[in-house]
Design an enzyme around this catalytic site. Structure first.
Site, short mmCIF file in Angstrom:
data_model
loop_
_atom_site.label_atom_id
_atom_site.label_comp_id
_atom_site.label_asym_id
_atom_site.label_seq_id
_atom_site.Cartn_x
_atom_site.Cartn_y
_atom_site.Cartn_z
N ASP A 9 48.29 36.82 46.80
CA ASP A 9 46.77 36.69 46.20
C ASP A 9 45.91 37.44 46.41
O ASP A 9 45.85 37.82 48.44
CB ASP A 9 46.40 35.51 46.49
N ASP A 64 41.26 36.74 47.03
CA ASP A 64 40.08 36.36 48.16
C ASP A 64 40.86 35.18 48.52
O ASP A 64 41.65 34.19 48.77
CB ASP A 64 39.36 36.31 46.61
#
Length: 221
Positions: free
Chosen positions: A14, A16
């Site tokens: 991922d 953020d």
């Protein structure tokens, strides 16, 4: 406590909250949105991490037309892409990505951001983009749906069970589990959602290649 050791053939990352700390921007923009719609900013922020914006809006304003959410989301993405104030790498992210690239470990970015936003944020944090990237444009369903992680595994040519996900949000951890993958939780939000193992940041992850392909992750202190 000894480090947890996980073996894998590919890593799905991922962006953020996992590689890039963009919390300040996310909070600014979503609190403004919450105020415009008469919603409590703190409650809104409990929902939005990890999801595409229109998916968060659908949860927060369930009676609103999808078209309105999509239009709002497009405006919000443009605002986020123009606002890099406070964006920085999660501690250890640069060294972690360099170790993956240097060792030839298959890895992909799997983010709810679109191409312009993910490109801008990674650059603002001083991080290289992985060669394989699954962005908002790549999927029909946002996290917590597993589609993005399954597409990442397919792009890398690795079975889901041989992948380890790195995530910070409840939506992302749920998506990784639904994809049949093990999940390393990164940062303070992650521990609330029962990942397989949690770390404060990426300085607590060490990568070791395995003879014959694959990687051994030493996760923890």
């Amino acid at each position: 406590m000894p480090a947890t050791v996980l073996t894998a053939r590919a890593l799905l990352l991922d962006m953020d909250g996992t590689l890039v700390n963009s919390d300040a921007v996310v909070e600014r923009i979503w609190r403004r949105w919450a105020e415009r719609h008469g919603l409590d900013g703190d409650e809104v922020l409990k929902v939005v991490h990890g999801r595409q914006g229109h998916a968060s809006m659908a949860v927060l304003l369930p009676d609103r037309p999808v078209e309105q959410n999509l239009a709002d989301n497009a405006l919000m993405l443009a605002q986020e892409t123009a606002d890099m104030d406070g964006v920085a790498e999660v501690p250890g992210a640069g060294a972690f990505l360099a170790s993956l690239r240097g060792a030839g470990v298959p890895h992909a970015l799997v983010t709810s951001a679109d191409v312009p936003l993910s490109t801008a944020r990674m650059a603002a944090a001083g991080l290289p983009l992985p060669d394989v990237r699954i962005t908002a444009e790549s999927v029909g369903a946002s996290k917590p749906d597993p589609e993005g992680f399954l597409k990442g595994a397919a792009e890398l040519g690795v079975a889901p069970a041989d992948c380890v996900v790195f995530e910070d949000s409840g939506a992302g951890i749920t998506a990784g589990r639904a994809a049949g993958m093990r999940v390393v939780g990164v940062g303070p939000r992650a521990g609330l959602h029962r990942p397989d193992v949690a770390v404060r940041d990426l300085r607590q992850v060490r990568v070791e290649t395995v003879e014959g392909g694959g990687v051994r992750l030493h996760v923890g202190p």
